[in-house]
Design an enzyme around this catalytic site. Structure first.
Site, PDB file in Angstrom:
ATOM      1  N   GLU A 123       0.819  -1.210   0.000  1.00  0.00           N
ATOM      2  CA  GLU A 123       0.000   0.000   0.000  1.00  0.00           C
ATOM      3  C   GLU A 123       0.856   1.264   0.000  1.00  0.00           C
ATOM      4  O   GLU A 123       0.532   2.247  -0.684  1.00  0.00           O
ATOM      5  CB  GLU A 123      -0.921  -0.008   1.226  1.00  0.00           C
ATOM      6  CG  GLU A 123      -1.851  -1.209   1.333  1.00  0.00           C
ATOM      7  CD  GLU A 123      -2.800  -1.311   0.165  1.00  0.00           C
ATOM      8  OE1 GLU A 123      -3.107  -0.282  -0.447  1.00  0.00           O
ATOM      9  OE2 GLU A 123      -3.244  -2.431  -0.140  1.00  0.00           O
ATOM     10  N   HIS A 125       2.161   2.103  -3.422  1.00  0.00           N
ATOM     11  CA  HIS A 125       1.216   2.851  -4.252  1.00  0.00           C
ATOM     12  C   HIS A 125       1.389   4.354  -4.040  1.00  0.00           C
ATOM     13  O   HIS A 125       1.306   5.143  -4.982  1.00  0.00           O
ATOM     14  CB  HIS A 125      -0.219   2.466  -3.910  1.00  0.00           C
ATOM     15  CG  HIS A 125      -0.704   1.235  -4.597  1.00  0.00           C
ATOM     16  ND1 HIS A 125      -0.724   1.084  -5.957  1.00  0.00           N
ATOM     17  CD2 HIS A 125      -1.201   0.077  -4.084  1.00  0.00           C
ATOM     18  CE1 HIS A 125      -1.221  -0.105  -6.272  1.00  0.00           C
ATOM     19  NE2 HIS A 125      -1.508  -0.734  -5.157  1.00  0.00           N
ATOM     20  N   GLU A 155      -0.800  -2.776  -9.987  1.00  0.00           N
ATOM     21  CA  GLU A 155      -0.840  -3.651  -8.824  1.00  0.00           C
ATOM     22  C   GLU A 155       0.389  -4.560  -8.789  1.00  0.00           C
ATOM     23  O   GLU A 155       0.964  -4.806  -7.726  1.00  0.00           O
ATOM     24  CB  GLU A 155      -2.115  -4.499  -8.841  1.00  0.00           C
ATOM     25  CG  GLU A 155      -3.384  -3.747  -8.526  1.00  0.00           C
ATOM     26  CD  GLU A 155      -3.421  -3.254  -7.090  1.00  0.00           C
ATOM     27  OE1 GLU A 155      -2.826  -3.924  -6.227  1.00  0.00           O
ATOM     28  OE2 GLU A 155      -4.031  -2.217  -6.837  1.00  0.00           O
TER      29      GLU A 155
END
Length: 517
Positions: free
Chosen positions: A286, A289, A350
């Site tokens: 996360e 990202h 991703e």
């Protein structure tokens, strides 16, 4: 430019802007002395659901030939709650609160995105009605006119395409860490401003669901996030962000990080991980990202695709003889855009987040072999809960199995990076091997109980309330880098890989939303 309100004007409207002080000033009594700043220094921080794979995996940090690992200082200081009130001879000097302008580019795009489709529909439908209303001879003359000037019209279209290509080339950017070339229409700064507004909205939405900071679940996530940030502070995008953690009481198996460093972790995700290593893999994904700016990158691609789709949408409504056919054509266009551009690009981001997140976890001395195990557990949870499995080409995320394969391929590089960061040796037992053996035992027991379905898959189990695995909070957080006081003692030990798998817990957990944004 700050507005200064003098005591004489304190009753005026301008002085009401001084309600929130941003800096405190002291002015010397003697004339000619400079203004001296006091109070806590204000620093400017800048930074974004998760990390992805680039075309060429690279485990070295940007700007040098190898990985840079930093020691963690256990000391932490906090700014005081308020600064002194500054006065000079009874005159109060205040600075007004900075007026934060709305992030123009992203907000304008969000507003115009549905309007441009409406404009294309109206324009195409108007062209169709205008063409139908023309007499037959006029239509024939216009066809002949267009045919005679076909090369000129083709040249104009070619020049327009070249201009668009040049505009896109001027917005190419290099992705942090991976060095991948990408299209970035919206700047990172614009999305930082938009993230501030988004985080306020999320805080209001989850206000009643936030876990207190004294809760062990919040503390374990906070410690892992700060550990990851400290061990990867050689990455500018990581060190420039102030990371803050918010744990949301929700069964959803989800977690996301905003571009400004706001980490939102759902308790359903904490129920899904079985040890601190898996939690580090998830948080590294996360946070990757965020540091890679994937939200701005994905919005940039969507913006360009939408602009190009306007031309096609206009043509659909102009050519189709009836509105019903035009609506069908528009639906087909939307689906093709999703399956050919948006979803494949999302899966690419991703995958890049998985790669970079594995690097972040490796530099934080996590057992990177727990990454594939986590996604195998997620696949098993889907089977146990009876969740339908969509084909990968229909999803915005790679399939669990493909993620396991990709992470397995990157494990040797991650282990080498971990060793270069002077991390403690890992247990000889590979958690992937432990998980495989545990699954075989589970399948044998399920087969004896008649719970094995076609193809060797498990039949769904009845749902039961989810509890946070006690083993997660009982474990120590990841081994910190040796500091001056603990260098002789060595790093903090962690649980062995035998504790990395807890299939009984997996079978008894509540099954929420099976996605990581």
């Amino acid at each position: 430019m700050a507005l200064l309100c003098v005591h004489v004007l304190k009753g005026s409207r301008l002085c009401s802007l001084s309600a929130h002080l941003t800096r405190n000033f002291q002015v010397s009594k003697q004339a000619g002395h400079r203004v001296r700043k006091t109070g806590w220094p204000v620093s400017s921080k800048s930074s974004s659901r998760n990390v992805y794979f680039g075309a060429t995996p690279r485990l070295s940090s940007r700007g040098n030939g190898g990985a840079v690992c930093y020691k963690i200082s256990p000391q932490m200081t906090f700014p005081p709650q308020s600064g002194p009130v500054l006065t000079q001879w009874g005159h109060h000097f205040h600075t007004s609160a900075p007026v934060r302008a709305l992030p123009a580019a992203p907000l304008v795009w969000l507003v115009l995105k549905p309007l441009q489709k409406l404009f294309a529909i109206i324009l195409g439908r108007s062209i169709r009605k205008w063409w139908v209303a023309l007499p037959d001879n006029r239509r024939q003359l216009m066809r002949e006119w267009a045919w005679q000037r076909r090369w000129r019209l083709a040249a104009i279209a070619g020049v327009a395409m070249v201009i668009v290509a040049l505009l896109l080339l001027t917005h190419l950017d290099e992705s942090p860490v991976t060095g991948r070339t990408r299209l970035l229409v919206f700047s990172r700064q614009n999305y930082m401003e938009l993230a501030a507004l988004t985080s306020e909205a999320y805080m209001e939405e989850f206000a009643e669901l936030l876990v207190p900071e004294t809760d062990p679940r919040h503390q374990v996530v906070e410690r892992v996030v700060q550990h990851l940030a400290q061990r990867n502070k050689d990455i500018p995008e990581m060190s420039e962000v102030t990371w803050s953690v918010h744990v949301v009481q929700s069964p959803n198996t989800n977690a996301f990080v905003l571009p400004n460093g706001k980490v939102f972790m759902f308790t359903g995700m904490l129920d899904a991980v079985t040890d601190v290593h898996q939690l580090s893999i998830v948080l590294g994904h996360e946070m990757a990202h965020a540091i890679l700016g994937h939200s701005a990158e994905q919005a940039s691609l969507s913006h360009v695709v939408d602009l190009l789709s306007v031309v096609l949408l206009t043509a659909i409504w102009a050519i189709c003889p009836r509105d019903s056919l035009a609506l069908l054509g528009q639906w087909v266009q939307d689906k093709l855009t999703q399956f050919m551009f948006n979803r494949p690009y999302s899966r690419k981001l991703e995958a890049e987040a998985d790669q970079v997140g594995l690097q972040l976890a490796a530099k934080a001395c996590a057992d990177v072999r727990a990454g594939p195990v986590f996604w195998q557990q997620m696949e098993l949870r889907d089977q146990l809960s009876g969740e339908p499995t969509l084909p990968e080409w229909l999803s915005t995320h790679p399939s669990h199995r493909n993620r396991v394969t990709q992470l397995d391929r990157l494990i040797p590089q991650a282990l080498e990076l971990r060793e270069n960061c002077v991390c403690p040796a890992l247990p000889a037992t590979d958690p992937r091997t432990v998980f495989s053996k545990s699954v075989r035992v589970l399948l044998e027991k399920a087969n004896d109980q008649g719970r094995v379905g076609p193809g060797g898959s498990l039949k769904p189990l009845p749902r039961s309330p989810a509890n946070l695995p006690a083993a997660l909070l009982a474990q120590n957080i990841l081994p910190s880098s040796p500091n001056v006081e603990q260098e002789s003692k060595g790093p903090v030990s962690v649980s062995t890989s035998d504790k990395a798998v807890a299939l009984p817990v997996l079978a008894e957990e509540q099954h929420g939303e099976q996605s990581i944004s």
